[in-house]
Design a protein around this motif. Structure first.
Motif, PDB file in Angstrom:
ATOM      1  N   TRP A 195      42.868  90.276 -10.155  1.00  0.00           N
ATOM      2  CA  TRP A 195      42.707  89.970 -11.647  1.00  0.00           C
ATOM      3  C   TRP A 195      43.234  89.458 -12.501  1.00  0.00           C
ATOM      4  CZ3 TRP A 195      39.044  91.909 -14.930  1.00  0.00           C
ATOM      5  CH2 TRP A 195      39.490  92.277 -16.443  1.00  0.00           C
ATOM      6  N   ALA A 196      44.587  89.138 -12.445  1.00  0.00           N
ATOM      7  CA  ALA A 196      45.090  88.505 -12.598  1.00  0.00           C
ATOM      8  C   ALA A 196      44.525  86.726 -12.271  1.00  0.00           C
ATOM      9  CB  ALA A 196      46.490  88.226 -12.513  1.00  0.00           C
ATOM     10  N   GLY A 197      44.106  86.222 -10.825  1.00  0.00           N
ATOM     11  CA  GLY A 197      43.583  85.314 -10.492  1.00  0.00           C
ATOM     12  C   GLY A 197      42.461  85.278 -10.931  1.00  0.00           C
ATOM     13  N   ALA A 198      41.938  86.134 -11.640  1.00  0.00           N
ATOM     14  CA  ALA A 198      40.289  86.017 -11.973  1.00  0.00           C
ATOM     15  C   ALA A 198      40.074  85.017 -12.796  1.00  0.00           C
ATOM     16  CB  ALA A 198      39.384  86.849 -12.786  1.00  0.00           C
TER      17      ALA A 198
ATOM     18  N   TYR B  87      37.857  83.005 -18.018  1.00  0.00           N
ATOM     19  CA  TYR B  87      36.050  83.507 -18.509  1.00  0.00           C
ATOM     20  C   TYR B  87      35.531  84.258 -18.175  1.00  0.00           C
ATOM     21  CZ  TYR B  87      30.808  82.738 -19.270  1.00  0.00           C
ATOM     22  OH  TYR B  87      29.642  82.417 -19.524  1.00  0.00           O
ATOM     23  N   ASN B  88      35.578  84.888 -16.492  1.00  0.00           N
ATOM     24  CA  ASN B  88      35.208  85.955 -16.125  1.00  0.00           C
ATOM     25  C   ASN B  88      35.545  87.226 -16.553  1.00  0.00           C
ATOM     26  OD1 ASN B  88      36.026  88.124 -13.319  1.00  0.00           O
ATOM     27  ND2 ASN B  88      33.898  87.208 -14.003  1.00  0.00           N
ATOM     28  N   ARG B  89      37.583  87.082 -17.194  1.00  0.00           N
ATOM     29  CA  ARG B  89      37.696  88.173 -17.825  1.00  0.00           C
ATOM     30  C   ARG B  89      37.545  88.993 -18.946  1.00  0.00           C
ATOM     31  NH1 ARG B  89      42.782  86.480 -15.656  1.00  0.00           N
ATOM     32  NH2 ARG B  89      43.325  85.687 -17.935  1.00  0.00           N
ATOM     33  N   GLY B  90      36.514  87.646 -19.488  1.00  0.00           N
ATOM     34  CA  GLY B  90      36.632  87.824 -21.053  1.00  0.00           C
ATOM     35  C   GLY B  90      34.966  88.113 -21.029  1.00  0.00           C
ATOM     36  N   GLN B  91      33.874  87.701 -19.910  1.00  0.00           N
ATOM     37  CA  GLN B  91      32.978  88.950 -19.728  1.00  0.00           C
ATOM     38  C   GLN B  91      33.237  90.443 -19.541  1.00  0.00           C
ATOM     39  OE1 GLN B  91      29.545  85.640 -18.400  1.00  0.00           O
ATOM     40  NE2 GLN B  91      31.188  85.493 -17.298  1.00  0.00           N
ATOM     41  N   VAL B  92      34.066  90.568 -18.188  1.00  0.00           N
ATOM     42  CA  VAL B  92      33.760  91.991 -18.106  1.00  0.00           C
ATOM     43  C   VAL B  92      34.625  92.658 -19.178  1.00  0.00           C
ATOM     44  CG1 VAL B  92      35.190  93.624 -16.618  1.00  0.00           C
ATOM     45  CG2 VAL B  92      34.757  91.686 -16.108  1.00  0.00           C
TER      46      VAL B  92
ATOM     47  N   PRO C  29      44.383  94.729 -24.980  1.00  0.00           N
ATOM     48  CA  PRO C  29      45.212  93.670 -24.755  1.00  0.00           C
ATOM     49  C   PRO C  29      46.596  93.521 -23.539  1.00  0.00           C
ATOM     50  CG  PRO C  29      46.849  95.607 -26.456  1.00  0.00           C
ATOM     51  CD  PRO C  29      44.998  96.069 -25.509  1.00  0.00           C
ATOM     52  N   ALA C  30      46.695  94.939 -22.671  1.00  0.00           N
ATOM     53  CA  ALA C  30      47.625  94.700 -21.291  1.00  0.00           C
ATOM     54  C   ALA C  30      46.770  93.705 -20.541  1.00  0.00           C
ATOM     55  CB  ALA C  30      47.726  96.050 -20.842  1.00  0.00           C
ATOM     56  N   LEU C  31      45.089  94.416 -20.309  1.00  0.00           N
ATOM     57  CA  LEU C  31      44.090  93.252 -19.302  1.00  0.00           C
ATOM     58  C   LEU C  31      44.206  92.029 -19.589  1.00  0.00           C
ATOM     59  CD1 LEU C  31      41.798  96.706 -19.304  1.00  0.00           C
ATOM     60  CD2 LEU C  31      43.938  95.863 -17.660  1.00  0.00           C
ATOM     61  N   VAL C  32      44.164  91.741 -21.213  1.00  0.00           N
ATOM     62  CA  VAL C  32      43.457  89.971 -21.300  1.00  0.00           C
ATOM     63  C   VAL C  32      43.499  88.965 -20.391  1.00  0.00           C
ATOM     64  CG1 VAL C  32      43.261  88.455 -22.816  1.00  0.00           C
ATOM     65  CG2 VAL C  32      42.622  90.628 -24.107  1.00  0.00           C
TER      66      VAL C  32
ATOM     67  N   ALA D 287      38.182  90.720 -25.853  1.00  0.00           N
ATOM     68  CA  ALA D 287      37.261  89.930 -24.519  1.00  0.00           C
ATOM     69  C   ALA D 287      37.229  88.348 -25.609  1.00  0.00           C
ATOM     70  CB  ALA D 287      36.061  90.453 -24.811  1.00  0.00           C
ATOM     71  N   GLY D 288      37.010  88.299 -26.680  1.00  0.00           N
ATOM     72  CA  GLY D 288      37.359  86.634 -27.224  1.00  0.00           C
ATOM     73  C   GLY D 288      38.404  85.854 -26.568  1.00  0.00           C
ATOM     74  N   TRP D 289      39.916  86.689 -26.712  1.00  0.00           N
ATOM     75  CA  TRP D 289      40.906  85.919 -26.700  1.00  0.00           C
ATOM     76  C   TRP D 289      41.340  85.711 -25.050  1.00  0.00           C
ATOM     77  CZ3 TRP D 289      44.216  83.848 -29.821  1.00  0.00           C
ATOM     78  CH2 TRP D 289      44.355  83.769 -31.096  1.00  0.00           C
TER      79      TRP D 289
END
Lengths: 516, 287
Positions: free
Chosen positions: B62-65, B68-73, B170-173, B118-120
């Motif tokens: 997850w940290a390595g994604a 852009y990918n994390r935002g889309q998820v 916020p923790a996931l961003v 997501a946008g952040w």
């Protein structure tokens, strides 16, 4: 004298006008402490330099209330540009008295004059100059518009870079609009007290900076004082934990800069001679009394023997001796206590099966000294590979692949610093991404700059010093108003509302020594 | 003739799966009127520790994604939550006793917060990072990175879904992974949110949801050496000072409790609270 020997070149002590006794600097004046005074000694000779006052509880109280009074009455009402002007003055005064401060620091700490003269004191001036310019630009500090100062900052600093650590603490605190009570380390109070004289020359309003001296219990009293709003500590992880416990449940904002066990990774394509210089700088700079020291050398297996041969050859040229001599590379260890710890861990290294090698140098009769030492055949489970030695002792480990280097480098509860030596840019970037450390040096080591944030991951602490982020550690956002709906602007956080009390009679941060 | 409904078994959400508590314990979830709604799993110390293991294993991916990918998820979570609005509104109405308009407003706000965060994902580094003008031949760059595994005590008051989302998003961003202890009295929307996460391209283990007693589970998370940060936002009624003291042993980053409707309000500072700033000095050649 043999060919290529160096004649002694001691820096003169003549420009120092030290007093025989120093009091506490509270509310703009020196006052005697109410605790028992103690002597500060020159660790290179074990001779007394001066007597230093001890602040007892009443003195701590007086210092905190002076700081509060100055905060309410003067400092928080001053414009940012006027705060900045005071800081610029301080920076200039430090530059003017730089040589005097360097000599005093070397006397009191034992570090070589070439380091105090060329690193410590210039960085002190640079730190004040840098943060001076921030004082009227706080809207850009990254915590939103109109950020607020915190109030009174309690700052406790270590003995390894005494005046430099003072500058790292005081400059951003004042720029952000806070007032300060600072406690230097027990063994290195001298330059902080000379700095107090500089504050008098700068005509800084009384009480804006207060400097109280004493041992760890004075520091514990200070950080536990209910009148402080911010605690900033640099020192050992064990004391940092105690402080984190003691401020739990209070409104005090905390930053901790603690221990480290930095990995210095040398890949087989590195420029070896430069890497050797970097290894030396990483672990023998300041006798290894550096929290971000590169104390674990990770060298790629294929070049291990070559690197170690060249490192040993280089180490034979390091000159250990009189710290005031301009040619000295390795000065005195700061205290008998620290020397005992270095010896204990080094002996343990041998007992656990690592191979010890020390540079061949003459150890002076008096004072506290430890020859630059490396351990080879170290494995990750050895205590000398896991615990911070805080001395001129390097543990050498090997690796085969970049992945193994990263895994070994990260295999520590600490996360302060790391070094990477390679000629390949893409590899440096990839490895730097994967290292869990707050400061990473690629093809260099132990560089510091006021614009560059410094601080750790994991058990090396939290918060940053230096740069914009170091400023934010002394600010809080303006109180947020308006709708909670996401469709309204939501760039600023709420203030937590359920705090129990400001101090709540918490247990004290233990009598452990607050300075390391 | 009325059709007999099929009630759902509410379980934990750990490592992308929905296990029962290893302890075999459940507790009754009641409606605001006191009627039986469900038997929720009463998570144990072992469940919390399993959740930490799952979170740690998921961290690298997850940290390595890419950002852009994390935002889309994260945006995908909003999409799926939107599609399940009716279910969440039902659960909130029965659990919390609010009317349809209130429940609907809560779900809307929760969805909007996912979108906001997501946008952040691909911006917070630009806003919080820095190129630093050091005095010397170096390229010096500071970049925030995820802290690691974040344990969260979700808000325990009204608005169970919104509280939970406001705490975990916020923790996931930044790429942290999360172990969250849900709202004890209103845990249904937490487990339903787990179902949303499980179908939203959020890798298993990135969010782990434990239902049960926060007072029982929180101390194990506060002392766990593989937890890097502790968000006590919903711990106001617990002995949270003791939790903070326990967390000091491993120098966890700790956020204090907040109460009221503004608890865990959307803020960049909540993202940054779970980041570590890394500064890299690159040596420049002198030409």
């Amino acid at each position: 004298m043999k060919f290529l020997d160096y004649a002694p070149a001691p820096e003169s002590r003549a420009l120092l006008g030290l007093k025989s006794d120093y009091g506490l600097f509270i509310n703009g004046d020196f006052t005697p402490g109410r605790g028992t005074p103690f002597q500060t000694i020159n660790p290179a000779t074990e001779q007394q330099i001066a007597m230093i006052a001890t602040a007892n509880e009443a003195d701590v109280d007086a210092a905190v209330s002076a700081a509060r009074h100055a905060y309410d009455g003067v400092w928080s009402r001053l414009s940012g540009s006027d705060r900045g002007k005071y800081l610029f003055r301080i920076a200039r005064l430090v530059q003017e008295r730089a040589r005097e401060l360097a000599v005093a620091e070397t006397l009191d700490n034992g570090k070589p004059i070439k380091e105090t003269r060329d690193v410590d004191i210039p960085l002190v001036a640079a730190w004040f100059f840098y943060y001076a310019g921030w004082a009227d630009k706080l809207d850009h500090a990254g915590v939103g518009p109109n950020p607020a100062s915190l109030g009174v900052a309690a700052q406790v600093i270590p003995w390894n870079f005494p005046l430099m650590m003072l500058a790292w603490k005081i400059a951003p605190a004042l720029a952000a609009g806070n007032t300060v009570v600072l406690k230097p380390a027990e063994t290195t109070s001298l330059t902080a007290l000379l700095f107090a004289e500089i504050l008098q020359q700068a005509d800084l309003p009384a009480g804006v900076v207060n400097i109280i001296t004493g041992d760890g219990s004075t520091g514990a009293t200070l950080v536990n004082h209910p009148g402080v709003n911010k605690v900033a500590f640099t020192g050992s992880t064990s004391v940092g934990r105690a402080i984190a416990r003691s401020v739990a449940g209070t409104d005090k904002k905390l930053s901790l800069e603690l221990g480290g066990k930095g990995a210095n990774i040398v890949f087989d394509d590195a420029p070896i001679d430069q890497a050797v210089e970097g290894i030396v700088r990483g672990i023998f700079f300041n006798q290894g009394h550096v929290c971000c020291a590169g104390s674990r050398l990770l060298v790629q297996e294929s070049i291990h023997d070559d690197v170690i041969d060249r490192l040993k050859r280089r180490m034979q040229t390091l000159r250990l001796g009189d710290p005031l001599d301009k040619n000295t590379d390795i000065g005195a260890v700061n205290s008998a206590e620290q020397l005992a710890r270095i010896r204990e861990l080094s002996d343990l290294g041998e007992q656990e099966g690592a191979e010890r090698w020390s540079a061949d140098c003459v150890i002076p009769e008096n004072g506290f000294w430890f020859a630059p030492t490396i351990f080879t055949n170290v494995s990750t489970s050895h205590r000398i590979a896991r615990e911070e030695i805080f001395g001129p002792v390097l543990s050498v480990l090997t690796f085969r692949t970049p992945a193994e280097a990263v895994a070994k480098a990260n295999n520590t509860p600490y996360g302060l610093s790391a070094g990477i030596w390679s000629d390949k840019g893409s590899r440096i970037l990839a490895v730097a991404d994967k290292l869990r450390a707050g400061v990473i040096w690629a093809n260099t080591f132990n560089q510091f700059d006021p614009s560059s944030p410094f601080g750790g991951y994991k058990e090396s602490g939290y918060g940053r010093e230096g740069g914009r982020h170091g400023l934010a550690a002394y600010l809080k956002p303006a109180v947020r108003t308006g709708s909670r709906s996401i469709t309204a602007a939501a760039d600023h956080p709420t203030t937590p509302v359920s705090k129990k009390s400001t101090s709540a009679g918490k247990k004290s941060a233990s009598a452990e020594k607050a300075a390391k | 003739m009325n059709r007999l409904a099929i009630p759902k078994t509410y379980k934990l959400y750990i490592g992308g799966k929905f296990p029962r508590s290893e302890s075999g314990r459940v507790y009754e979830v009641l409606s605001h009127k006191g009627d039986f709604l469900a038997n929720a799993a009463k998570g144990s110390r072992k469940d919390a520790r399993d959740a930490v293991v799952a979170a740690r294993s998921a961290l690298g991916g997850w940290a390595g994604a890419t950002a852009y990918n994390r935002g889309q998820v994260l945006y995908r979570i909003a999409e799926l939550l939107e599609g399940r609005r009716a279910q969440f509104i039902d659960e909130i109405m029965s659990c919390e006793g609010v009317n349809a308009a209130g429940a609907s407003a809560q779900v809307d706000e929760a969805i909007d917060r996912w979108v906001w965060y997501a946008g952040w994902a691909d911006k917070y580094v630009q806003v919080a990072g820095n190129a630093n003008p050091v005095s010397g031949p170096f390229f010096n760059l500071s970049v925030p990175e995820p802290t690691g595994v974040v344990a969260i005590i979700a808000p325990q008051g009204a608005e169970s879904l919104l509280g939970l989302v406001s705490a975990i998003a916020p923790a996931l961003v930044a790429g942290n992974t999360v172990v969250v202890v849900a709202n004890e009295n209103a845990p249904l929307s937490a487990i339903s949110l787990g179902e949303v996460l499980a179908t939203s391209d959020v890798p298993g283990g990135v969010v782990n949801i434990v239902t049960g007693s926060p007072a029982e589970i929180a101390p194990w998370l506060a002392t766990h050496a593989d937890v890097n940060a502790l968000d006590l936002v919903g711990a106001g009624d617990l002995d949270w000072v003791e939790l903070q003291i326990s967390a000091a042993d491993t120098l966890k980053r700790v956020l204090p409790p907040e109460v009221g409707a503004d608890a865990a309000a959307p803020a960049l500072s909540r993202i940054l609270a779970f980041t570590e700033l890394k500064t890299v000095w690159h040596t420049k050649a002198i030409l």
